[in-house]
Scaffold this motif. Structure first.
Motif, PDB file in Angstrom:
ATOM      1  N   ILE A   1      28.031 -48.484  38.652  1.00 20.03           N
ATOM      2  CA  ILE A   1      27.531 -49.475  39.612  1.00 20.03           C
ATOM      3  C   ILE A   1      26.017 -49.622  39.492  1.00 20.03           C
ATOM      4  CG2 ILE A   1      27.047 -48.021  41.633  1.00 20.03           C
ATOM      5  CD1 ILE A   1      29.027 -51.336  41.624  1.00 20.03           C
ATOM      6  N   ILE A   2      25.334 -48.553  39.095  1.00 14.34           N
ATOM      7  CA  ILE A   2      23.888 -48.642  38.860  1.00 14.34           C
ATOM      8  C   ILE A   2      23.611 -49.582  37.693  1.00 14.34           C
ATOM      9  CG2 ILE A   2      21.871 -47.350  38.048  1.00 14.34           C
ATOM     10  CD1 ILE A   2      22.902 -44.960  39.657  1.00 14.34           C
ATOM     11  N   GLN A   3      24.392 -49.438  36.618  1.00 18.77           N
ATOM     12  CA  GLN A   3      24.214 -50.302  35.446  1.00 18.77           C
ATOM     13  C   GLN A   3      24.362 -51.778  35.819  1.00 18.77           C
ATOM     14  OE1 GLN A   3      24.056 -48.965  31.951  1.00 18.77           O
ATOM     15  NE2 GLN A   3      23.565 -47.083  33.026  1.00 18.77           N
ATOM     16  N   VAL A   4      25.472 -52.096  36.479  1.00 18.94           N
ATOM     17  CA  VAL A   4      25.769 -53.491  36.794  1.00 18.94           C
ATOM     18  C   VAL A   4      24.782 -54.040  37.820  1.00 18.94           C
ATOM     19  CG1 VAL A   4      27.503 -55.063  37.746  1.00 18.94           C
ATOM     20  CG2 VAL A   4      28.204 -53.204  36.225  1.00 18.94           C
ATOM     21  N   SER A   5      24.396 -53.224  38.800  1.00 11.38           N
ATOM     22  CA  SER A   5      23.451 -53.681  39.837  1.00 11.38           C
ATOM     23  C   SER A   5      22.115 -54.087  39.241  1.00 11.38           C
ATOM     24  CB  SER A   5      23.244 -52.572  40.879  1.00 11.38           C
ATOM     25  OG  SER A   5      24.446 -52.273  41.543  1.00 11.38           O
ATOM     26  N   ILE A   6      21.694 -53.386  38.204  1.00 15.51           N
ATOM     27  CA  ILE A   6      20.432 -53.719  37.547  1.00 15.51           C
ATOM     28  C   ILE A   6      20.584 -55.001  36.723  1.00 15.51           C
ATOM     29  CG2 ILE A   6      18.756 -52.972  35.818  1.00 15.51           C
ATOM     30  CD1 ILE A   6      19.261 -50.095  36.747  1.00 15.51           C
ATOM     31  N   ILE A   7      21.691 -55.117  36.005  1.00 15.99           N
ATOM     32  CA  ILE A   7      21.879 -56.265  35.119  1.00 15.99           C
ATOM     33  C   ILE A   7      21.986 -57.575  35.890  1.00 15.99           C
ATOM     34  CG2 ILE A   7      23.493 -57.347  33.493  1.00 15.99           C
ATOM     35  CD1 ILE A   7      24.064 -54.631  32.348  1.00 15.99           C
ATOM     36  N   ILE A   8      22.688 -57.569  37.027  1.00 17.26           N
ATOM     37  CA  ILE A   8      22.886 -58.834  37.748  1.00 17.26           C
ATOM     38  C   ILE A   8      21.591 -59.344  38.395  1.00 17.26           C
ATOM     39  CG2 ILE A   8      25.323 -58.380  38.179  1.00 17.26           C
ATOM     40  CD1 ILE A   8      24.606 -57.562  41.015  1.00 17.26           C
ATOM     41  N   GLN A   9      20.543 -58.525  38.379  1.00 14.89           N
ATOM     42  CA  GLN A   9      19.244 -58.984  38.873  1.00 14.89           C
ATOM     43  C   GLN A   9      18.467 -59.772  37.814  1.00 14.89           C
ATOM     44  OE1 GLN A   9      18.297 -58.503  42.134  1.00 14.89           O
ATOM     45  NE2 GLN A   9      20.357 -57.636  42.325  1.00 14.89           N
ATOM     46  N   LEU A  10      18.939 -59.718  36.574  1.00 20.80           N
ATOM     47  CA  LEU A  10      18.245 -60.394  35.485  1.00 20.80           C
ATOM     48  C   LEU A  10      18.563 -61.888  35.454  1.00 20.80           C
ATOM     49  CD1 LEU A  10      18.819 -57.775  32.640  1.00 20.80           C
ATOM     50  CD2 LEU A  10      16.716 -58.136  33.942  1.00 20.80           C
ATOM     51  N   SER A  11      17.659 -62.662  34.873  1.00 22.96           N
ATOM     52  CA  SER A  11      17.858 -64.096  34.686  1.00 22.96           C
ATOM     53  C   SER A  11      18.239 -64.364  33.237  1.00 22.96           C
ATOM     54  CB  SER A  11      16.577 -64.862  35.029  1.00 22.96           C
ATOM     55  OG  SER A  11      16.203 -64.652  36.368  1.00 22.96           O
ATOM     56  N   PHE A  12      19.280 -65.165  33.036  1.00 26.32           N
ATOM     57  CA  PHE A  12      19.737 -65.526  31.702  1.00 26.32           C
ATOM     58  C   PHE A  12      19.657 -67.043  31.551  1.00 26.32           C
ATOM     59  CE2 PHE A  12      21.881 -61.616  32.887  1.00 26.32           C
ATOM     60  CZ  PHE A  12      21.654 -60.804  31.788  1.00 26.32           C
ATOM     61  N   CYS A  13      18.894 -67.501  30.583  1.00 27.40           N
ATOM     62  CA  CYS A  13      18.746 -68.940  30.396  1.00 27.40           C
ATOM     63  C   CYS A  13      19.052 -69.356  28.957  1.00 27.40           C
ATOM     64  CB  CYS A  13      17.337 -69.379  30.791  1.00 27.40           C
ATOM     65  SG  CYS A  13      16.006 -68.391  30.071  1.00 27.40           S
ATOM     66  N   GLY A  14      19.718 -68.495  28.224  1.00 24.43           N
ATOM     67  CA  GLY A  14      20.065 -68.783  26.829  1.00 24.43           C
ATOM     68  C   GLY A  14      19.068 -68.172  25.869  1.00 24.43           C
ATOM     69  N   PRO A  15      19.487 -67.882  24.632  1.00 21.63           N
ATOM     70  CA  PRO A  15      20.834 -68.082  24.079  1.00 21.63           C
ATOM     71  C   PRO A  15      21.859 -67.155  24.740  1.00 21.63           C
ATOM     72  CG  PRO A  15      19.557 -66.722  22.599  1.00 21.63           C
ATOM     73  CD  PRO A  15      18.609 -67.154  23.685  1.00 21.63           C
ATOM     74  N   HIS A  16      23.130 -67.394  24.458  1.00 25.79           N
ATOM     75  CA  HIS A  16      24.175 -66.630  25.126  1.00 25.79           C
ATOM     76  C   HIS A  16      25.143 -65.988  24.132  1.00 25.79           C
ATOM     77  CE1 HIS A  16      25.826 -70.548  24.291  1.00 25.79           C
ATOM     78  NE2 HIS A  16      27.039 -70.163  24.637  1.00 25.79           N
ATOM     79  N   GLU A  17      24.659 -65.703  22.923  1.00 29.53           N
ATOM     80  CA  GLU A  17      25.498 -65.085  21.890  1.00 29.53           C
ATOM     81  C   GLU A  17      25.255 -63.582  21.829  1.00 29.53           C
ATOM     82  OE1 GLU A  17      24.520 -67.144  18.314  1.00 29.53           O
ATOM     83  OE2 GLU A  17      25.937 -68.773  18.694  1.00 29.53           O
ATOM     84  N   LEU A  18      26.342 -62.811  21.911  1.00 31.06           N
ATOM     85  CA  LEU A  18      26.281 -61.351  21.806  1.00 31.06           C
ATOM     86  C   LEU A  18      26.804 -60.946  20.435  1.00 31.06           C
ATOM     87  CD1 LEU A  18      27.715 -60.299  25.301  1.00 31.06           C
ATOM     88  CD2 LEU A  18      25.325 -60.388  24.607  1.00 31.06           C
ATOM     89  N   ASP A  19      25.991 -60.261  19.683  1.00 31.42           N
ATOM     90  CA  ASP A  19      26.369 -59.866  18.323  1.00 31.42           C
ATOM     91  C   ASP A  19      27.212 -58.590  18.369  1.00 31.42           C
ATOM     92  OD1 ASP A  19      26.553 -59.924  15.600  1.00 31.42           O
ATOM     93  OD2 ASP A  19      24.602 -58.972  15.245  1.00 31.42           O
ATOM     94  N   ASN A  20      28.388 -58.724  18.990  1.00 28.97           N
ATOM     95  CA  ASN A  20      29.309 -57.598  19.109  1.00 28.97           C
ATOM     96  C   ASN A  20      30.678 -58.160  19.469  1.00 28.97           C
ATOM     97  OD1 ASN A  20      30.214 -54.923  19.198  1.00 28.97           O
ATOM     98  ND2 ASN A  20      28.382 -54.220  20.270  1.00 28.97           N
ATOM     99  N   PHE A  21      31.663 -57.275  19.669  1.00 27.97           N
ATOM    100  CA  PHE A  21      32.997 -57.746  20.015  1.00 27.97           C
ATOM    101  C   PHE A  21      33.336 -57.481  21.472  1.00 27.97           C
ATOM    102  CE2 PHE A  21      33.221 -53.505  18.223  1.00 27.97           C
ATOM    103  CZ  PHE A  21      34.033 -52.803  19.106  1.00 27.97           C
ATOM    104  N   TYR A  22      32.381 -57.004  22.254  1.00 24.63           N
ATOM    105  CA  TYR A  22      32.555 -56.810  23.689  1.00 24.63           C
ATOM    106  C   TYR A  22      31.181 -56.836  24.347  1.00 24.63           C
ATOM    107  CZ  TYR A  22      31.045 -52.011  22.764  1.00 24.63           C
ATOM    108  OH  TYR A  22      30.324 -50.909  22.376  1.00 24.63           O
ATOM    109  N   CYS A  23      31.164 -56.975  25.673  1.00 31.95           N
ATOM    110  CA  CYS A  23      29.900 -56.990  26.415  1.00 31.95           C
ATOM    111  C   CYS A  23      29.459 -55.555  26.709  1.00 31.95           C
ATOM    112  CB  CYS A  23      30.075 -57.734  27.750  1.00 31.95           C
ATOM    113  SG  CYS A  23      30.129 -59.514  27.586  1.00 31.95           S
TER     114      CYS A  23
END
Length: 303
Positions: A157-179
């Motif tokens: 929950i610490i991991q996710v709580s920190i990430i959802i505070q970030l702003s994402f405006c693109g690009p949106h490609e993840l160089d992997n097969f999962y998030c």
């Protein structure tokens, strides 16, 4: 790190492992077989531990829980992994990506705590065999397993709580097969130095410290075995070797991924495959199916 989530990205594109169609086909067959073996092997251990009275001991209870976690762990990423071979660019929604990160780190946190419990279980079994059942009683085992779930939840929950505070405006490609945390954090619009520092402390440093504590514990345990008889020493060494092998396979890749800055290296995808796809299938072989009690239970089930 900016306050709030000003996210204009509603989904992530998972680029997978390779762009070669022939290699995708080959890998899809291999990893479908590996995932099938993971599901069958780990669920077999769970079923045997639940149904066979001779396996109702603390050690097999913990091994059964580990098998269940390995089944869940591989199922968080493997379906996306396999679907990525069928689609040129597989997508996952923003919410789905956050959920995948949560459950991925939730299960991983439980597994790491569970390995610590298993090390204590082996210590008691080897050096205090007459008192083993009294010390590792059902109440203690249930309490420790429950604590591992709480630990995994807090970590995740610490991991996710920190990430959802970030702003994402693109690009949106993840160089992997999962998030996962490193790839998602790199897509943020804001300066992520503080976020990376928090993530490395929460995941990488704690994993490294846990690995060092377990390594020292097993070193002390092995050193104390010199006073035992050859037969007991050989049996204990066999068990400890299995634990150390699985511990290295779980902790090693996690330390490599999370205990460093979130920049890409050529080995990243290979390491990701190792600890999300390969390691879960090895648990039944390394830990459990070689044990005589389990082999007898499998023969009994076949009859």
């Amino acid at each position: 790190m900016e306050e709030g989530n000003c996210c204009t990205v509603t989904e992530f594109v998972l680029l997978g492992l390779t762009e070669s169609l022939k290699l995708q086909l080959l890998l899809s067959v291999i990893f479908l077989a590996v995932y099938g073996a993971t599901v069958l092997g780990n669920l077999l251990i769970v079923a045997l531990e639940a149904c066979e009275p001779r396996l109702h001991t603390p050690m097999y209870m913990l091994l059964g829980k580990l098998s269940f976690l390995d089944f869940c762990y591989s199922s968080i990423t493997a379906p996306n992994f396999l679907a990525g071979f069928l689609l040129q660019a597989q997508t996952i929604s923003y919410g789905g990506g956050m959920a995948q990160i949560f459950f991925f780190h939730f299960i991983r946190g439980i597994k790491i705590f569970l390995l610590t419990i298993m090390a204590y279980d082996r210590y008691v079994a080897i050096f205090h065999p007459p008192r083993y059942v009294a010390i590792m009683n059902q109440a203690l085992c249930v309490g420790l397993v429950g604590a591992s779930w709480v630990d995994g939840f807090i970590h995740s929950i610490i991991q996710v709580s920190i990430i959802i505070q970030l702003s994402f405006c693109g690009p949106h490609e993840l160089d992997n097969f999962y998030c996962d945390v490193p790839q998602v954090v790199k897509l943020a619009c804001a300066d992520t130095f503080a976020v990376e520092l928090l993530m490395v402390s929460n995941s990488g440093l704690m994993t490294l410290l846990g690995f060092m504590v377990l390594l020292i514990s097993y070193s002390v345990l092995l050193a104390k075995l010199s006073t035992h008889s050859c037969e007991r020493r050989a049996k204990a060494l066999f068990t400890c070797a299995s634990h150390l092998t699985m511990m290295t396979l779980i902790f090693g890749p996690c330390i490599y991924i999370y205990a460093r800055p979130f920049c890409s290296f050529p080995m990243d995808k290979t390491i990701s495959v190792l600890y999300t796809v390969v390691t879960p299938v090895l648990n039944p072989v390394i830990y459990t199916l070689r044990k005589k009690e389990v082999q007898l239970a499998v023969r009994k089930l076949r009859k």
